[in-house]
Design a protein around this motif. Sequence first.
Motif, PDB file in Angstrom:
ATOM      1  N   MET A  79      35.655 -10.741 -10.818  1.00  0.00           N
ATOM      2  CA  MET A  79      34.483 -10.427 -10.341  1.00  0.00           C
ATOM      3  C   MET A  79      33.838  -9.533 -11.279  1.00  0.00           C
ATOM      4  N   CYS A  80      32.455  -9.824 -11.413  1.00  0.00           N
ATOM      5  CA  CYS A  80      31.580  -9.025 -12.109  1.00  0.00           C
ATOM      6  C   CYS A  80      31.354  -7.841 -11.480  1.00  0.00           C
ATOM      7  N   ASN A  81      31.476  -6.722 -12.226  1.00  0.00           N
ATOM      8  CA  ASN A  81      31.282  -5.390 -11.585  1.00  0.00           C
ATOM      9  C   ASN A  81      29.789  -4.934 -11.480  1.00  0.00           C
ATOM     10  N   ILE A  82      28.828  -5.710 -12.188  1.00  0.00           N
ATOM     11  CA  ILE A  82      27.493  -5.412 -12.029  1.00  0.00           C
ATOM     12  C   ILE A  82      26.756  -6.194 -10.759  1.00  0.00           C
ATOM     13  N   CYS A  83      27.002  -7.404 -10.752  1.00  0.00           N
ATOM     14  CA  CYS A  83      26.346  -8.341  -9.692  1.00  0.00           C
ATOM     15  C   CYS A  83      27.109  -8.502  -8.701  1.00  0.00           C
ATOM     16  N   HIS A  84      28.480  -8.441  -8.496  1.00  0.00           N
ATOM     17  CA  HIS A  84      29.274  -8.525  -7.731  1.00  0.00           C
ATOM     18  C   HIS A  84      29.671  -9.847  -7.216  1.00  0.00           C
ATOM     19  N   VAL A  92      33.900 -14.502 -16.696  1.00  0.00           N
ATOM     20  CA  VAL A  92      33.984 -13.058 -16.566  1.00  0.00           C
ATOM     21  C   VAL A  92      34.697 -12.355 -17.910  1.00  0.00           C
ATOM     22  N   ALA A  93      33.986 -11.310 -18.498  1.00  0.00           N
ATOM     23  CA  ALA A  93      34.433 -10.839 -19.614  1.00  0.00           C
ATOM     24  C   ALA A  93      34.284  -9.462 -19.710  1.00  0.00           C
ATOM     25  N   THR A 112      33.184  -2.384 -18.791  1.00  0.00           N
ATOM     26  CA  THR A 112      33.053  -2.848 -17.491  1.00  0.00           C
ATOM     27  C   THR A 112      33.039  -4.385 -17.619  1.00  0.00           C
ATOM     28  N   TYR A 113      33.630  -5.214 -16.177  1.00  0.00           N
ATOM     29  CA  TYR A 113      33.364  -6.538 -16.465  1.00  0.00           C
ATOM     30  C   TYR A 113      32.119  -7.029 -15.914  1.00  0.00           C
ATOM     31  N   MET A 114      31.616  -8.036 -16.807  1.00  0.00           N
ATOM     32  CA  MET A 114      30.397  -8.629 -16.480  1.00  0.00           C
ATOM     33  C   MET A 114      30.305 -10.149 -16.650  1.00  0.00           C
ATOM     34  N   CYS A 115      29.515 -10.799 -16.004  1.00  0.00           N
ATOM     35  CA  CYS A 115      29.474 -12.277 -16.226  1.00  0.00           C
ATOM     36  C   CYS A 115      29.461 -12.608 -17.936  1.00  0.00           C
ATOM     37  N   ASN A 123      22.254 -14.452 -11.310  1.00  0.00           N
ATOM     38  CA  ASN A 123      23.517 -14.875 -10.236  1.00  0.00           C
ATOM     39  C   ASN A 123      23.262 -14.053  -8.950  1.00  0.00           C
ATOM     40  N   VAL A 124      22.552 -12.893  -9.115  1.00  0.00           N
ATOM     41  CA  VAL A 124      22.547 -12.380  -7.755  1.00  0.00           C
ATOM     42  C   VAL A 124      21.534 -12.869  -6.972  1.00  0.00           C
ATOM     43  N   ARG A 125      20.372 -13.588  -7.703  1.00  0.00           N
ATOM     44  CA  ARG A 125      19.384 -14.150  -6.960  1.00  0.00           C
ATOM     45  C   ARG A 125      19.889 -15.522  -6.112  1.00  0.00           C
ATOM     46  N   LEU A 126      20.894 -16.232  -6.621  1.00  0.00           N
ATOM     47  CA  LEU A 126      21.215 -17.311  -6.150  1.00  0.00           C
ATOM     48  C   LEU A 126      21.572 -17.268  -4.583  1.00  0.00           C
TER      49      LEU A 126
END
Length: 163
Positions: A79-84, A92-93, A112-115, A123-126
Amino acid sequence: MRALTEADIRASFVNADEDELRVMEMPHDLLLIDWDYLDFFAWRDPGAGRRGYVLTQHEGRVVGVVLRASDPGRHRSGMCNICHTLQPGNQVALFSARRVGEAGARGDSVGTYMCADLSCHENVRLAHPLAPNEVLAPGQVDLRLDGTRRRMEGFAKRVQEEH
């Protein structure tokens, strides 16, 4: 975000040294960016595979942060910690950023983990597919957008904190 020139972008970085700014490659579509649409802007450096950059608003100004990516996972989802957003493990890296000032000079960093492609903003807009009996609550997408923006701003704030 307000529209930024290449000079504005380079001047905004808080944790970059002169060499990093000199070799930084701008995204290929910089002239086509719809800045009014963005809550923050992130991209991977086309010339340096593990380097990424993020620009976000913090206390009324644009703050740029240089990121370093680890190798993405291979087997598990993450899980991306920014966009969840839940992603396959290879999307994810772990991204780390050197802190500013003395802390950064000592080698302190935050991560932090991000896309992996830094596409959190898109991604959050999808739209999530709805089940047949599911109803989208009013403002639900806006809450996800606001949360993503706040988490990215929080990450930039942690980079600027000196410990």
